[in-house]
Design a protein around this motif. Structure first.
Motif, PDB file in Angstrom:
ATOM      1  N   UNK A   1       0.867  -1.181   0.000  1.00  0.00           N
ATOM      2  CA  UNK A   1       0.000   0.000   0.000  1.00  0.00           C
ATOM      3  C   UNK A   1       0.900   1.226   0.000  1.00  0.00           C
ATOM      4  N   UNK A   2       0.864   2.044  -1.040  1.00  0.00           N
ATOM      5  CA  UNK A   2       1.792   3.178  -1.109  1.00  0.00           C
ATOM      6  C   UNK A   2       1.457   4.321  -0.162  1.00  0.00           C
ATOM      7  N   UNK A   3       0.251   4.304   0.413  1.00  0.00           N
ATOM      8  CA  UNK A   3      -0.198   5.434   1.213  1.00  0.00           C
ATOM      9  C   UNK A   3      -0.125   5.152   2.708  1.00  0.00           C
ATOM     10  N   UNK A   4      -0.063   6.224   3.474  1.00  0.00           N
ATOM     11  CA  UNK A   4      -0.164   6.121   4.923  1.00  0.00           C
ATOM     12  C   UNK A   4      -1.609   5.878   5.330  1.00  0.00           C
ATOM     13  N   UNK A   5      -1.799   5.519   6.583  1.00  0.00           N
ATOM     14  CA  UNK A   5      -3.132   5.300   7.103  1.00  0.00           C
ATOM     15  C   UNK A   5      -3.831   6.603   7.436  1.00  0.00           C
ATOM     16  N   UNK A   6      -5.055   6.484   7.915  1.00  0.00           N
ATOM     17  CA  UNK A   6      -5.852   7.655   8.261  1.00  0.00           C
ATOM     18  C   UNK A   6      -6.908   7.255   9.279  1.00  0.00           C
ATOM     19  N   UNK A   7      -7.471   8.255   9.929  1.00  0.00           N
ATOM     20  CA  UNK A   7      -8.693   8.075  10.700  1.00  0.00           C
ATOM     21  C   UNK A   7      -9.790   8.847   9.984  1.00  0.00           C
ATOM     22  N   UNK A   8     -10.849   8.139   9.614  1.00  0.00           N
ATOM     23  CA  UNK A   8     -12.013   8.774   9.008  1.00  0.00           C
ATOM     24  C   UNK A   8     -12.995   9.145  10.110  1.00  0.00           C
ATOM     25  N   UNK A   9     -13.597  10.315   9.991  1.00  0.00           N
ATOM     26  CA  UNK A   9     -14.550  10.753  11.010  1.00  0.00           C
ATOM     27  C   UNK A   9     -15.843  11.217  10.355  1.00  0.00           C
ATOM     28  N   UNK A  10     -16.951  10.887  10.990  1.00  0.00           N
ATOM     29  CA  UNK A  10     -18.267  11.248  10.470  1.00  0.00           C
ATOM     30  C   UNK A  10     -19.148  11.709  11.613  1.00  0.00           C
ATOM     31  N   UNK A  11     -19.971  12.708  11.323  1.00  0.00           N
ATOM     32  CA  UNK A  11     -20.928  13.209  12.301  1.00  0.00           C
ATOM     33  C   UNK A  11     -22.365  12.843  11.936  1.00  0.00           C
ATOM     34  N   UNK A  12     -22.531  12.005  10.887  1.00  0.00           N
ATOM     35  CA  UNK A  12     -23.879  11.643  10.460  1.00  0.00           C
ATOM     36  C   UNK A  12     -23.989  10.138  10.196  1.00  0.00           C
ATOM     37  N   UNK A  13     -23.478   9.368  11.144  1.00  0.00           N
ATOM     38  CA  UNK A  13     -23.584   7.911  11.109  1.00  0.00           C
ATOM     39  C   UNK A  13     -22.842   7.286   9.923  1.00  0.00           C
TER      40      UNK A  13
END
Length: 793
Positions: free
Chosen positions: A123-135
């Motif tokens: 995987x050429x990319x770094x990780x992430x945290x995805x965040x959502x305020x609408x479920x």
């Protein structure tokens, strides 16, 4: 933004979420006037579900994470799962590997996902945290400076991501590879390392492999609500558990944790999962001798344990189930505590490969346990013993879960599963449980019937042998509807019938796209690899896949449109395993040409449906071969930048002399239905020759399609007009925009038919249209199943 606490959570207003990152609408020579509706060709599951998370405060709010197929939210009204990450595009395909999910117990509209598929260079990319305020309907992205491994060893441990219920603006993230414990103070928008946390872990499953050589790191975070303490599990057998009593400012090792969690009958172990019984003041932890999900029993001793920590006294108690019908317990995967019934908990074995996994249930905080099934031995201890069960498995809708097996004594065709790391009792309903396996989700709404069943096995003192005691079994059924996690390798649309080749599942034949259809089991492909059909007689279908054992050949043949299949002869020198390669068939179905996938064996042909194979003349190993759709005598091939053609039914090939084609990278070569000597080729490699080409003279000359700077798959469907050229579909990049593109005028103009909300990450394996339905397109994804789209007038 005002912070919320657990006590103030009910009725909290939703906060507007950041929009999904995407690209602007794009076109290449025209505007698409057709709107599309996108669906899955149904399989119901198909891949590994390592995590299922119930929200603690909102009933029926459930998330399921997959290792390569994204994140899903349960829809109670339809009893189905809704995909939440279809917006992830080609360049960030790793975001579909979900390491962990956290559902906010204070403001349930908030949900977070830690993403990134591999920690190595795959995987050429770094990780992430995805965040959502609408479920999870829309998402923002917080990039991280390190990689995460949603499809790496240990992906079923955790959860590595957690919301602090005392202050829900605060989140914690456990990371691999020495990156330690991280924290966000702003609802996941920004992250920083917790510098005071003293241990980044040191456990490496297998240092000799670039897949399993990463340090498992910080595994999970959980919160003691009564004591206002934070506990963190670490992959370090010598120091596996830490606690903070001051909101994460300082951290101390938990006394006795190394002795309780770091060894199991002499094997070094790590704390894989944890769960609190807040009412009784207990922290339960399951350990394993490696992170899973594939581990069996170690060479000596048991593979793990179940430990109970008294939060009041600090006393550790080993509450490992003492009994396994097959002997030594290989290890444990999932752990769950019943929030409505303090003292009730369940664990799952991992991996009790034969005859089945075992679910254990305790109603007395682990002092005693009952098994989900047991052996019943006669007076002579005859093999195999009978088996008695607390519940029956109902695979309705996913009958393929038998994988072509039949019940053999105690080994049932349809099993409890394997790789059971996701195990969750609904915190709002003690009768509901779900567990994830390597292929599906099982569940029931009658779990507490277990507690009235009593023992499974008794003793007949007169006969002197065991007997099965009467129980009233409840039903466990598939709960994976809407969750589609398959890696599609190839597609053959025959008109009214869809045939697919799939990683891990072999393949399917579907006449109704709303039903899973029939799994191809002969040959018994471990993974399907390629498909083709006779252009003049589509009832003749050929496929190839990886096989094990010495019985089935790699190639399968159907002469009735996929309804039944014949296996072919094994080819000397081509072992089983990952050698499926590619296969094609002449326009009249009389000749099959197979190119094995071992990289050393040149293509072979057969004129007797694969019962005998003869080497093809003039082709190198690894060549991809296609039959002309009209002329049975003509075949075409491509390898390493060279195009080849055969005019004698595939017996011998000569190079056409064409130049300017990709010499590196994978390619997709397809012949046009109803058109003699017409070919399209897509593929190549970044920083080299990469794109799409067309030939109208059997591969002698090629013209590049200049609209695309990159292209990876090409296919054909019903023409817009009755006698027109077939509609062309491709997964490609035009004007810097990746998408699914369509042309109705022989490639002069192209329109993008998908949108930024429907990208499905990587779609470069296969794409094709439907021969009977204009505008219908089928798309192979690497983890989101087989997508198809129809025009919505």
């Amino acid at each position: 933004m005002r912070r919320r606490t657990f006590a103030a959570s009910l009725g909290a207003a939703a906060v507007a979420a950041a929009a999904v990152p995407g690209t602007a609408a794009a076109k290449a020579g025209g505007r698409c006037e057709d709107a599309y509706a996108w669906r899955n060709a149904v399989v119901n599951g198909g891949g590994y579900v390592p995590g299922i998370v119930f929200n603690e405060t909102e009933a029926n709010l459930i998330y399921a994470r997959t290792d390569i197929g994204g994140l899903y939210r349960w829809q109670e009204e339809t009893q189905t799962w809704k995909p939440l990450l279809d917006w992830v595009g080609w360049d960030l395909w790793g975001y579909t590997g979900v390491v962990s999910v956290a559902s906010d117990p204070v403001e349930p509209n908030r949900v977070y996902a830690a993403v990134g598929t591999y920690t190595n260079d795959w995987d050429p990319n770094s990780g992430a945290v995805l965040y959502s305020d609408d479920y999870g309907d829309t998402w923002g992205v917080a990039e991280l400076p390190f990689k995460q491994g949603g499809n790496m060893p240990g992906r079923g441990m955790g959860e590595r991501l957690a919301v602090d219920p005392v202050d829900n603006a605060v989140l914690y993230l456990g990371t691999p590879n020495g990156n330690g414990l991280w924290r966000s103070l702003d609802h996941g928008r920004t992250w920083a390392a917790v510098e005071a946390f003293p241990n980044a872990g040191d456990f490496v499953q297998d240092p000799s492999s670039d897949y399993s050589d990463d340090n498992q790191g910080v595994i999970w975070i959980d919160f003691d609500l009564a004591g206002d303490r934070i506990f963190v599990g670490v992959a370090d057998p010598d120091d596996p558990l830490y606690v903070s009593a001051d909101r994460g400012r300082t951290w101390q090792p938990v006394p006795g944790a190394a002795a309780a969690l770091g060894t199991a009958d002499g094997n070094r172990t790590i704390p894989k999962q944890a769960s609190f019984d807040h009412e009784n003041g207990h922290l339960f932890i399951v350990t394993g001798w490696d992170p899973g999900p594939y581990n069996g029993a170690p060479a000596t001793g048991r593979g793990g344990s179940v430990q109970r920590l008294s939060l009041a006294t600090g006393e550790w108690t080993d509450v490992t189930p003492a009994y396994n019908p097959i002997g030594t317990i290989p290890g444990f995967g999932g752990l769950t505590v019943d929030r409505k019934r303090p003292g009730t908990l369940m664990v799952a074995t991992q991996n009790n490969w034969w005859p089945d996994e075992i679910l254990y249930r305790s109603t007395d905080s682990g002092a005693t346990w009952e098994t989900s099934w047991d052996y019943v031995w006669d007076a002579n201890w005859s093999w195999p013993p009978e088996r008695t069960d607390r519940f029956t498995m109902d695979p309705a809708g996913s009958e393929w879960l038998s994988f072509g097996n039949v019940t053999d004594g105690p080994a049932y065709a349809v099993k409890h599963g394997w790789m059971i790391d996701a195990l969750a009792i609904d915190p709002h309903d003690s009768d509901r449980i779900m567990w994830g396996t390597g292929a599906t989700i099982w569940g029931t709404e009658a779990l507490t019937q277990w507690d009235s069943q009593g023992a499974l096995v008794g003793w007949d003192s007169e006969a002197g042998h065991q007997i099965a005691l009467p129980v009233d079994p409840f039903t466990v059924a598939v709960r994976a509807e809407g969750l589609e996690e398959t890696a599609v390798q190839d597609i053959a649309a025959l008109g009214g019938t869809l045939v697919s080749a799939m990683g891990d599942l072999g393949g399917f034949v579907q006449t109704d796209l709303d039903k899973a259809g029939v799994q191809i089991r002969r040959p018994n492909w471990t993974s399907g690899r390629g498909l083709d059909f006779a252009g003049l007689n589509p009832d003749i279908v050929v496929g190839t896949g990886d096989v094990e054992g010495e019985t089935d050949g790699h190639v399968g043949v159907s002469t009735d449109g996929g309804a039944t299949w014949l296996t072919t002869a094994r080819l000397e020198g081509v072992a089983g395993g990952g050698n499926g390669g590619t296969v094609t068939v002449s326009a009249d179905g009389s000749v099959i040409v197979w190119s094995p996938g071992n990289g050393t064996t040149a293509p072979v042909f057969s004129t007797d449906n694969g019962q005998t194979w003869t080497p093809v003349e003039g082709l190198p190993a690894g060549a991809i071969v296609r039959g002309d759709r009209v002329n049975p005598d003509r075949f075409y091939a491509f390898a390493a930048g060279q195009c080849y053609a055969s005019t004698n039914g595939g017996l011998a090939f000569t190079a056409t002399g064409a130049t300017g084609l990709p010499a590196e990278g994978p390619v997709d070569l397809r012949a046009v239905p109803g058109k003699r000597a017409q070919l399209w080729l897509a593929g190549g490699k970044a920083d080299a020759i990469y794109g799409m080409w067309r030939s109208t003279d059997g591969g002698k000359t090629w013209r590049r399609v200049r609209d695309f700077e990159e292209a990876d798959a090409v296919g054909f469907g019903r023409a817009r007009n009755r006698h027109g050229y077939p509609t062309i579909y491709t997964s490609a990049k035009a004007g810097g925009v990746r998408g699914i593109w369509r042309s109705t005028d022989e490639g002069r103009n192209w329109v993008r038919i998908n949108d930024d909300a429907h990208q499905w990450a990587w779609t470069g394996k296969a794409v094709t249209g439907d021969p009977d339905v204009y505008g219908r397109v089928y798309i192979a994804t690497n983890g989101r199943g087989l997508i198809y789209g129809d025009i919505t007038d």
